[in-house]
Each structure stands twice: as C-alpha cells, then as structure tokens.
Design a protein around this motif. Structure first.
Motif, mmCIF file in Angstrom:
data_model
loop_
_atom_site.group_PDB
_atom_site.id
_atom_site.type_symbol
_atom_site.label_atom_id
_atom_site.label_comp_id
_atom_site.label_asym_id
_atom_site.label_seq_id
_atom_site.Cartn_x
_atom_site.Cartn_y
_atom_site.Cartn_z
ATOM 1 N N SER A 166 -3.616 -9.940 -1.372
ATOM 2 C CA SER A 166 -2.941 -10.300 -0.124
ATOM 3 C C SER A 166 -2.224 -11.634 -0.263
ATOM 4 O O SER A 166 -2.527 -12.442 -1.134
ATOM 5 C CB SER A 166 -3.947 -10.375 1.025
ATOM 6 O OG SER A 166 -4.928 -11.368 0.776
ATOM 7 N N GLU B 129 -3.693 -0.741 3.044
ATOM 8 C CA GLU B 129 -3.528 -1.914 2.187
ATOM 9 C C GLU B 129 -4.400 -3.064 2.674
ATOM 10 O O GLU B 129 -5.009 -3.795 1.872
ATOM 11 C CB GLU B 129 -2.061 -2.327 2.165
ATOM 12 C CG GLU B 129 -1.740 -3.432 1.181
ATOM 13 C CD GLU B 129 -0.261 -3.776 1.126
ATOM 14 O OE1 GLU B 129 0.071 -4.847 0.563
ATOM 15 O OE2 GLU B 129 0.562 -3.001 1.649
ATOM 16 N N SER C 259 -7.908 -2.398 1.583
ATOM 17 C CA SER C 259 -8.058 -2.629 0.152
ATOM 18 C C SER C 259 -8.233 -4.120 -0.139
ATOM 19 O O SER C 259 -9.094 -4.515 -0.937
ATOM 20 C CB SER C 259 -6.835 -2.075 -0.584
ATOM 21 O OG SER C 259 -6.928 -2.316 -1.968
#
Length: 341
Positions: A162, A278, A281
């Motif tokens: 991220s 996402e 994750s």
C-alpha cells in the motif's frame, strides 16, 4: 433478590472473573482483560457506562455495557449507543440478571442520549433475542436490522504494497467518503490504541481511493480457546488439514490464544470490489502473522469479495434499539467495526 447498579472500581476483580468464564458453544472462548475490565470494555466506544447486577445472597452475578460513539448517520455526525457485554455467571443465567442489566442501561441512556442504540446477538441465541424484542417494561424496544457476518481470514506473507500518505490526507478521504456509510465511525474519536501509523491507503493517479487500518487490541482484550465440544475436539485435526488445503484459518489447540487483528475504518470509493480486495490483501500483510477479523452486513456488496478467501464465518443479529420510541431504521447498509464489538 437481584438488583442492578452502576459499576464501581471495587467490582473489577469480580468482573474479571466473569469475563474469563468461558462462553458456551462448540468452541469455548474466554477473554482476558490485562488492563482491567473497564479498559477492555472501553474499546467499544468513546463514552463508557458499565452496570453490574447483584444477587443479595451471592454477590455480583452479571454485567452490562453501554457505550456511545460519534458516527455518520443520514449524512451527518450523530451519536449512537451500543448495548453489549450482557454477561452472567452460569448459575445466574436462568434468572433476571440480563434484564436487570438492560434496565440499568435505561438510566445510562438518559444521561448520555443518542440518535439510536444498537445491539448484536450471536445467531442462534434465541433467549437474548427474545428478551430484547419482548417489549417487556423497562427494556429497550428493538427491531431487527439484518444479519451480520463476521469473517476471519488468514494473514499473507510479504511486504505491504500500500501507498504511504500523510495522515491528514487519509483523514480528508474519510471526510469525503464516510458520510454515505451509516454508522461509519468518526475518525477523531478512535480508540487511543489505534495509532496514526496503523492506517494505510490505496491510490489511483495520486488520488486516495481507499483506506483502512489494522487494529491490535494488545493487552486490552485477548481471546483464548478454552476447549471444544467432544465431537469438534475429535474433528479438529481433520478440519485443520482441510483448512490448510484451502488457505483457511486453523483451529487453535485448547489453551492457545486466538491471535487476531481487526480491519478498522475500511472504506473504498463506490464500494468497488477490486479495490476492496486490494485493501484486504494489504491488511493481511500487516497483521504480524495473526488472523484478520472484519464484520460486514449481509447486504454489503463487498461480502462476496471476502467469501472468496475461505474465511471462518459466524453470524449475528443486528438490532436497532431505543428506550423511548420504536427505534428508527439505520438507512442504507450499516458499517460495523468488528474491533469495537
């Protein structure tokens, strides 16, 4: 005779024994509040009111909690209450401990009013749901507001991909997106154990399109597996072998801690499922090898995204509550913080 009264610091030792009493079920869970009972219950909201229930002959026999928190509701910041912590020792479960605790919450609601209260009850606990929806004098009026799915997913190895951001930028994203999500918590009232550095975000073309935090409760509240019913104890090795094949969480050994972190303040633009996948994750790479826990409403369009991860799942009933009038609906799809339940 059973009566209710407000919590006093002298109740701490008895309340810690109460919270450590294993909860019944196919897996018996017990909690540990290393920083004290009031500190552990304080995870649930910024403003805390505790009640205890006493038996005249045997002493403290139960407890209840009401917290209030600032959330987004109808596009504006409002206060909502959360009724929880309805506990009693096994010898008092057939008595009036729960209803006495709820009656005590009425006085708390008068001191700290809210737009609406809510409660969550594990699916299958017909006794508590029946009590809460009975309309009995002195108890809150409750209406069902759907089912919640709490999901437990495994961590992922590897570095978190991220993007970094100034916390002020993440806060601006929440101010922009949170008003559309009923019960989404106001960032400024988060629990002190949820730090700025626990938050992360996703960007597209330099613009934040999703954000969340991974919240560790630390010593405020830990969960241990006390044991399993005999059938589950025999099946645990086979269930764990199947879970390993699917990438699902494993059932801990009796006595072990159920290590978990909580997905907090999770929000993506337009409830985009690819963005949410996402975000999950990234969060799974930040859990320090603990499982990740999150709760979604049954109508949340993002629930199928979590289902693809083969989580443990358990359901609970969401109830809207009010002590004065029939409770208002939440409107839209409520956002629920698993770490604040």
């Amino acid at each position: 005779m059973i009566s209710g009264r407000p919590y006093a610091p002298a109740d701490e030792s008895a309340l810690l024994r109460l919270v450590e009493t294993p909860l019944p079920g196919w897996v018996r869970l017990r909690y540990a509040y290393a920083k004290g009972y009031a500190a552990g219950e304080g995870l649930k909201g910024a403003h805390l009111a505790l009640s205890v229930v006493e038996d005249a002959a045997r002493g403290l026999c139960g407890a209840s909690t009401r917290t209030t928190r600032a959330v987004w509701l109808d596009g504006a910041v409002q206060r909502v209450g959360y009724l929880s912590g309805l506990r009693s020792f096994p010898w008092a479960r057939r008595g009036f401990a729960l209803s006495r605790g709820l009656r005590q919450a009425r006085a708390q609601a008068a001191d700290d009013p809210s737009a609406v209260d809510f409660a969550t009850v594990l699916a299958g606990n017909a006794g508590v749901v029946g009590l809460l929806t009975s309309g009995r004098p002195g108890l809150p009026q409750c209406r069902r507001a759907g089912r919640l799915e709490t999901c437990v997913v495994t961590p992922l190895p590897g570095a978190d991909p991220s993007d970094g951001a100034l916390f002020e930028d993440i806060a601006a994203f929440y101010r922009r997106e949170a008003p559309r999500k009923p019960l989404f918590p106001v960032l400024e009232e988060r629990h002190p154990s949820l730090r700025d550095e626990d938050f992360f975000c996703l960007r597209r073309n330099g613009r934040i399109v999703g954000a969340a935090a991974v919240w560790s409760h630390g010593d405020f509240r830990r969960i241990f597996v006390d044991g399993y019913v005999p059938a589950m104890r025999a099946m645990r090795p086979f269930a764990n072998a199947w879970s390993r094949c699917r990438g699902a969480p494993l059932l801990p050994s009796p006595g072990d801690e159920l290590r978990c972190r909580y997905l907090a303040y999770a929000l993506v633009e337009n409830d985009d499922s690819a963005l949410f996948a996402e975000l999950l994750s990234c969060a799974r790479r930040r859990t320090e090898r603990a499982n990740l826990v999150l709760t979604l409403h049954e109508r949340d369009p993002l629930l199928p995204t979590v289902a693809k991860l083969h989580p443990w799942r358990y359901g609970s009933d969401l109830l809207a509550a009010s002590f004065d009038t029939y409770p208002r609906p939440f409107g839209g799809i409520p956002h629920i913080e698993a770490g604040a339940l």
